[in-house]
Design a protein around this motif. Sequence first.
Motif, PDB file in Angstrom:
ATOM      1  N   SER A  17      -9.011  -8.535   1.381  1.00 40.79           N
ATOM      2  CA  SER A  17      -9.776  -9.188   2.134  1.00 40.79           C
ATOM      3  C   SER A  17     -10.563  -9.511   3.312  1.00 40.79           C
ATOM      4  CB  SER A  17     -11.246  -8.679   1.324  1.00 40.79           C
ATOM      5  OG  SER A  17     -11.945  -9.683   0.090  1.00 40.79           O
ATOM      6  N   GLY A  18     -10.100  -9.543   4.369  1.00 41.62           N
ATOM      7  CA  GLY A  18     -10.227 -10.571   5.535  1.00 41.62           C
ATOM      8  C   GLY A  18      -9.529 -10.794   6.554  1.00 41.62           C
ATOM      9  N   ASP A  19      -9.338 -10.460   7.176  1.00 40.37           N
ATOM     10  CA  ASP A  19      -9.239 -10.634   8.714  1.00 40.37           C
ATOM     11  C   ASP A  19      -7.757 -10.913   8.050  1.00 40.37           C
ATOM     12  OD1 ASP A  19      -8.479 -10.209  11.625  1.00 40.37           O
ATOM     13  OD2 ASP A  19      -8.839 -12.513  11.938  1.00 40.37           O
ATOM     14  N   GLU A  20      -6.842  -9.622   8.271  1.00 40.49           N
ATOM     15  CA  GLU A  20      -5.405  -9.560   8.533  1.00 40.49           C
ATOM     16  C   GLU A  20      -4.360  -9.541   9.347  1.00 40.49           C
ATOM     17  OE1 GLU A  20      -3.618  -7.177   6.204  1.00 40.49           O
ATOM     18  OE2 GLU A  20      -5.993  -6.298   5.296  1.00 40.49           O
ATOM     19  N   LYS A  21      -5.407 -10.648  10.464  1.00 36.18           N
ATOM     20  CA  LYS A  21      -4.782 -11.085  11.452  1.00 36.18           C
ATOM     21  C   LYS A  21      -4.164 -11.763  10.844  1.00 36.18           C
ATOM     22  CE  LYS A  21      -5.935  -8.372  15.417  1.00 36.18           C
ATOM     23  NZ  LYS A  21      -7.513  -7.992  16.797  1.00 36.18           N
ATOM     24  N   LYS A  22      -5.019 -13.317  10.413  1.00 32.62           N
ATOM     25  CA  LYS A  22      -4.932 -14.667   9.677  1.00 32.62           C
ATOM     26  C   LYS A  22      -4.347 -14.572   8.160  1.00 32.62           C
ATOM     27  CE  LYS A  22      -8.653 -16.081  12.393  1.00 32.62           C
ATOM     28  NZ  LYS A  22      -9.928 -16.924  12.050  1.00 32.62           N
ATOM     29  N   PRO A  23      -3.411 -13.617   7.863  1.00 34.25           N
ATOM     30  CA  PRO A  23      -2.850 -13.441   6.512  1.00 34.25           C
ATOM     31  C   PRO A  23      -3.196 -14.740   5.798  1.00 34.25           C
ATOM     32  CG  PRO A  23      -0.347 -13.560   8.016  1.00 34.25           C
ATOM     33  CD  PRO A  23      -2.162 -13.709   8.401  1.00 34.25           C
ATOM     34  N   ARG A  24      -2.715 -15.908   5.683  1.00 31.32           N
ATOM     35  CA  ARG A  24      -3.002 -16.736   4.820  1.00 31.32           C
ATOM     36  C   ARG A  24      -4.426 -16.785   3.864  1.00 31.32           C
ATOM     37  NH1 ARG A  24       1.080 -19.983   3.662  1.00 31.32           N
ATOM     38  NH2 ARG A  24       3.197 -20.022   5.861  1.00 31.32           N
ATOM     39  N   GLN A  25      -5.304 -16.193   4.885  1.00 27.37           N
ATOM     40  CA  GLN A  25      -6.690 -16.458   4.798  1.00 27.37           C
ATOM     41  C   GLN A  25      -6.872 -15.475   4.043  1.00 27.37           C
ATOM     42  OE1 GLN A  25      -8.926 -16.948   7.605  1.00 27.37           O
ATOM     43  NE2 GLN A  25      -8.000 -19.332   8.565  1.00 27.37           N
ATOM     44  N   LEU A  26      -6.178 -14.453   3.473  1.00 28.92           N
ATOM     45  CA  LEU A  26      -6.692 -13.179   2.940  1.00 28.92           C
ATOM     46  C   LEU A  26      -7.430 -13.606   1.309  1.00 28.92           C
ATOM     47  CD1 LEU A  26      -3.773 -10.689   4.192  1.00 28.92           C
ATOM     48  CD2 LEU A  26      -6.918 -10.663   5.115  1.00 28.92           C
ATOM     49  N   ILE A  27      -8.539 -13.141   0.578  1.00 29.38           N
ATOM     50  CA  ILE A  27      -8.599 -12.957  -0.319  1.00 29.38           C
ATOM     51  C   ILE A  27      -7.835 -11.346  -0.894  1.00 29.38           C
ATOM     52  CG2 ILE A  27     -10.261 -12.859  -1.934  1.00 29.38           C
ATOM     53  CD1 ILE A  27     -12.217 -14.446   0.226  1.00 29.38           C
ATOM     54  N   TRP A  28      -7.264 -11.746  -1.971  1.00 28.42           N
ATOM     55  CA  TRP A  28      -6.582 -11.189  -3.338  1.00 28.42           C
ATOM     56  C   TRP A  28      -7.097 -10.152  -4.347  1.00 28.42           C
ATOM     57  CZ3 TRP A  28      -3.013  -7.321  -0.948  1.00 28.42           C
ATOM     58  CH2 TRP A  28      -1.875  -7.909   0.469  1.00 28.42           C
ATOM     59  N   SER A  29      -7.556  -8.969  -4.973  1.00 22.98           N
ATOM     60  CA  SER A  29      -7.533  -9.497  -6.188  1.00 22.98           C
ATOM     61  C   SER A  29      -6.889  -7.350  -6.574  1.00 22.98           C
ATOM     62  CB  SER A  29      -9.014  -9.071  -6.208  1.00 22.98           C
ATOM     63  OG  SER A  29      -9.620  -8.028  -5.140  1.00 22.98           O
ATOM     64  N   ALA A  30      -7.156  -7.467  -7.647  1.00 23.64           N
ATOM     65  CA  ALA A  30      -6.798  -6.348  -8.412  1.00 23.64           C
ATOM     66  C   ALA A  30      -7.814  -5.545  -7.936  1.00 23.64           C
ATOM     67  CB  ALA A  30      -7.186  -5.824  -9.746  1.00 23.64           C
ATOM     68  N   VAL A  31      -6.896  -4.160  -8.127  1.00 22.06           N
ATOM     69  CA  VAL A  31      -7.739  -2.845  -7.542  1.00 22.06           C
ATOM     70  C   VAL A  31      -8.938  -2.521  -8.387  1.00 22.06           C
ATOM     71  CG1 VAL A  31      -5.885  -1.510  -6.022  1.00 22.06           C
ATOM     72  CG2 VAL A  31      -6.552  -1.233  -8.414  1.00 22.06           C
ATOM     73  N   PRO A  32     -10.068  -2.210  -7.728  1.00 26.74           N
ATOM     74  CA  PRO A  32     -11.620  -2.072  -8.723  1.00 26.74           C
ATOM     75  C   PRO A  32     -11.498  -0.504  -9.238  1.00 26.74           C
ATOM     76  CG  PRO A  32     -12.195  -1.478  -6.605  1.00 26.74           C
ATOM     77  CD  PRO A  32     -10.542  -2.216  -5.905  1.00 26.74           C
ATOM     78  N   GLY A  33     -11.434  -0.508 -10.837  1.00 27.53           N
ATOM     79  CA  GLY A  33     -10.848   0.984 -11.163  1.00 27.53           C
ATOM     80  C   GLY A  33      -9.845   0.689 -12.062  1.00 27.53           C
ATOM     81  N   GLY A  34      -8.537   0.980 -11.603  1.00 27.43           N
ATOM     82  CA  GLY A  34      -7.290   1.217 -12.419  1.00 27.43           C
ATOM     83  C   GLY A  34      -6.107   1.455 -11.450  1.00 27.43           C
ATOM     84  N   VAL A  35      -4.489   1.244 -11.954  1.00 28.80           N
ATOM     85  CA  VAL A  35      -4.066   2.415 -11.371  1.00 28.80           C
ATOM     86  C   VAL A  35      -3.056   2.854 -11.967  1.00 28.80           C
ATOM     87  CG1 VAL A  35      -4.198  -0.480 -10.360  1.00 28.80           C
ATOM     88  CG2 VAL A  35      -2.372   0.177 -12.396  1.00 28.80           C
ATOM     89  N   ARG A  36      -2.414   3.438 -11.244  1.00 31.06           N
ATOM     90  CA  ARG A  36      -1.236   4.967 -11.950  1.00 31.06           C
ATOM     91  C   ARG A  36      -0.109   4.703 -11.955  1.00 31.06           C
ATOM     92  NH1 ARG A  36      -2.643  10.034 -13.305  1.00 31.06           N
ATOM     93  NH2 ARG A  36      -0.724  10.317 -12.657  1.00 31.06           N
ATOM     94  N   LEU A  37       0.564   4.491 -13.964  1.00 31.98           N
ATOM     95  CA  LEU A  37       1.887   3.479 -13.807  1.00 31.98           C
ATOM     96  C   LEU A  37       2.586   4.167 -13.052  1.00 31.98           C
ATOM     97  CD1 LEU A  37       0.429   2.068 -17.058  1.00 31.98           C
ATOM     98  CD2 LEU A  37       0.212   1.517 -15.577  1.00 31.98           C
TER      99      LEU A  37
END
Length: 140
Positions: A17-37
Amino acid sequence: MLAHLRELRKIGFTVSSGDEKKPRQLIWSAVPGGVRLGAYSRTEDYAVEADSWLKVQLIAQAQIFQDWVTLADNWPEDWRSAAEMYNGLLHMSADDLEELARDLRELMDKWHDRRSRPVPDTRPVYVSAHAVPYPHDYTE
């Protein structure tokens, strides 16, 4: 690091989340829910990072359950009796496993949609579900 996070995002493991034009300022997290292995190929360049990410997630999940065992006596009886841990070894086909995984996703999505935000008289509840073939039972 950013390249690895972007690769994990491509296969649905992370979100930003955040401004894709400022990649160093993006906040990263695991996807809510689950992942397909099966969402990624272990032959891709990012496979090592994806496997590492999954292992970190599993360690964190185990720690939550270990903390519950340690701290459960601090909780009222109604919360202790409502807590659940279920596991079992089932004999399934790949199609059965796919159906079970779909059912689990639907069930988890239903509850996530209903209870993803705090409301009066609720507490955070950690829910985890895994369904994988028993790894030591494979023979060609």
